[in-house]
Write a protein that holds these residues in place. Structure first.
Motif, PDB file in Angstrom:
ATOM      1  N   GLU A 197      15.452 -12.839   3.654  1.00 36.05           N
ATOM      2  CA  GLU A 197      14.636 -12.858   2.441  1.00 36.05           C
ATOM      3  C   GLU A 197      13.493 -11.839   2.519  1.00 36.05           C
ATOM      4  O   GLU A 197      13.102 -11.252   1.517  1.00 36.05           O
ATOM      5  CB  GLU A 197      14.045 -14.245   2.192  1.00 36.05           C
ATOM      6  N   MET A 198      12.965 -11.657   3.716  1.00 37.37           N
ATOM      7  CA  MET A 198      11.844 -10.728   3.876  1.00 37.37           C
ATOM      8  C   MET A 198      12.222  -9.301   3.501  1.00 37.37           C
ATOM      9  O   MET A 198      11.360  -8.505   3.155  1.00 37.37           O
ATOM     10  CB  MET A 198      11.376 -10.723   5.330  1.00 37.37           C
ATOM     11  N   SER A 200      14.388  -8.484   1.080  1.00 35.42           N
ATOM     12  CA  SER A 200      14.782  -8.330  -0.321  1.00 35.42           C
ATOM     13  C   SER A 200      13.732  -7.588  -1.143  1.00 35.42           C
ATOM     14  O   SER A 200      14.069  -6.863  -2.064  1.00 35.42           O
ATOM     15  CB  SER A 200      15.088  -9.696  -0.932  1.00 35.42           C
ATOM     16  N   GLY A 201      12.475  -7.765  -0.789  1.00 36.05           N
ATOM     17  CA  GLY A 201      11.442  -7.085  -1.554  1.00 36.05           C
ATOM     18  C   GLY A 201      11.067  -5.714  -1.017  1.00 36.05           C
ATOM     19  O   GLY A 201      10.184  -5.047  -1.563  1.00 36.05           O
ATOM     20  N   LEU A 202      11.725  -5.322   0.055  1.00 34.35           N
ATOM     21  CA  LEU A 202      11.367  -4.047   0.689  1.00 34.35           C
ATOM     22  C   LEU A 202      12.287  -2.912   0.266  1.00 34.35           C
ATOM     23  O   LEU A 202      13.469  -3.130   0.027  1.00 34.35           O
ATOM     24  CB  LEU A 202      11.443  -4.184   2.215  1.00 34.35           C
ATOM     25  N   SER A 203      11.725  -1.737   0.203  1.00 35.54           N
ATOM     26  CA  SER A 203      12.558  -0.554   0.015  1.00 35.54           C
ATOM     27  C   SER A 203      13.408  -0.403   1.276  1.00 35.54           C
ATOM     28  O   SER A 203      13.086  -0.977   2.318  1.00 35.54           O
ATOM     29  CB  SER A 203      11.687   0.678  -0.153  1.00 35.54           C
ATOM     30  N   ASP A 206      11.363   0.922   4.117  1.00 34.48           N
ATOM     31  CA  ASP A 206      10.504  -0.077   4.746  1.00 34.48           C
ATOM     32  C   ASP A 206      11.314  -1.101   5.540  1.00 34.48           C
ATOM     33  O   ASP A 206      10.894  -1.555   6.603  1.00 34.48           O
ATOM     34  CB  ASP A 206       9.652  -0.794   3.689  1.00 34.48           C
ATOM     35  N   ARG A 232      22.578  -2.539   2.248  1.00 38.61           N
ATOM     36  CA  ARG A 232      21.859  -1.328   1.838  1.00 38.61           C
ATOM     37  C   ARG A 232      22.747  -0.124   2.115  1.00 38.61           C
ATOM     38  O   ARG A 232      23.316   0.004   3.180  1.00 38.61           O
ATOM     39  CB  ARG A 232      20.564  -1.173   2.633  1.00 38.61           C
TER      40      ARG A 232
END
Length: 277
Positions: A197-198, A200-203, A206, A232
């Motif tokens: 989950e951590m 999912s919000g990252l490019s 990142d 990815r």
DNA sequence: CTCCAGGCATATT
DNA sequence: AATATGCATGGA
């Protein structure tokens, strides 16, 4: 439970055996036995039909392994590879890769299992990676069912079980100097310091940096985890992927009879090309 | 015996 | 920033 898919641009054997997944084995009848998220699966391709026979033991297998959607996602059957191939052919190296093994798809695998498996892959060969992951599952994973030969198959151990182990307990794996990285990785997952989950919000850049912060994870492993475990496909700029494919993988041109090698290259290429869609 | 396998951390320049 | 070295293990 049985599920059938009509497939196109799909080669089950090449996809499973090219080095992106380590828990599938080929049986004498041409089918493949695997353990995916705790479910025992027998997969067979007959022309454009992909048949799955799933045995999901309650309490071991993830619930979603009994859904068609899960397997469509796992095998990336939602992606139009015909369209991808048209783009790959614009580059001579990629064209050779596609023509050599046009049915390889990039699987969408479990993040944590991929993370640990590719830590194990460090300076290692595929055969031995397979044997270590298998042993790891037999020692610390739950019994998931039986394979075609009647031997018991085990789920990949959950992070808590693995994190609770010691160096000595992992000695039978014969994983050498990778043991501290394996345990360290499991502890990060078990302690929720790292979770899918951590990311999912990252490019992707990142996400890559985050992975590189883990002991035992360098650029190669980070890329494999991004590609196979986090879905990815754009972590690298195009020129880097092409350069890798040509210099690292094919210094003397595309090999004639090395499906695994071609598979790896194609995975690199897939990664690179998807940034352009 | 040596060399290598889907590398990485670390020390050295 | 670039380059060199050691590392467990098992198969070729």
């Amino acid at each position: 439970m049985k599920i059938e898919f009509t497939v196109k641009d799909f080669d089950l054997g090449a996809t499973l055996m090219c080095g992106q997944a380590f828990r599938w084995t080929e049986e004498c009848d041409g089918s493949y036995d695997g353990v995916v998220r705790g479910a025992v699966v027998s997969a067979k391709q007959d022309g454009d039909t992909l048949s799955l026979d799933i045995s999901a033991k309650s309490g071991v297998a993830a619930e979603e392994t009994l859904t068609e959607d899960f397997w469509r996602n796992y095998f990336a059957l939602d992606i139009d590879y015909t369209k991808l191939h048209d783009q790959y052919r614009r580059n001579p190296v990629l064209r050779d890769c596609v023509d050599f093994s046009p049915g390889i798809r990039v699987l969408r695998q479990d993040f944590y299992e991929t993370f640990i498996s590719f830590i194990i892959s460090q300076n290692n060969n595929i055969t031995r990676i397979r044997s270590i992951v298998k042993k790891l599952s037999e020692l610390f994973g739950k019994e998931a069912g039986e394979g075609a030969d009647g031997r018991k198959l085990y789920a990949f151990p959950d992070a808590e079980s693995l994190a609770a182990q010691t160096d000595d307990a992992l000695a039978p794996l014969r994983a050498g100097y990778r043991v501290p990285s394996i345990l360290g990785g499991a502890k990060l997952i078990a302690g929720n310091e790292i979770s899918e989950e951590m990311f999912s919000g990252l490019s992707t850049a990142d996400a890559r940096k985050k992975l590189l912060g883990v002991y035992g994870v360098g650029p190669k492993i980070a890329d494999c985890v991004l590609l196979f475990g986090l879905g990815r496909f754009e972590s690298f700029p195009i020129d880097v992927w092409v350069k890798r494919a040509m210099t690292e993988l094919f210094p003397d041109g595309l090999p004639e009879c090395a499906v695994p090698t071609a598979g790896i290259a194609q995975q690199y290429i897939f990664h690179y090309m998807r940034t352009r869609i």
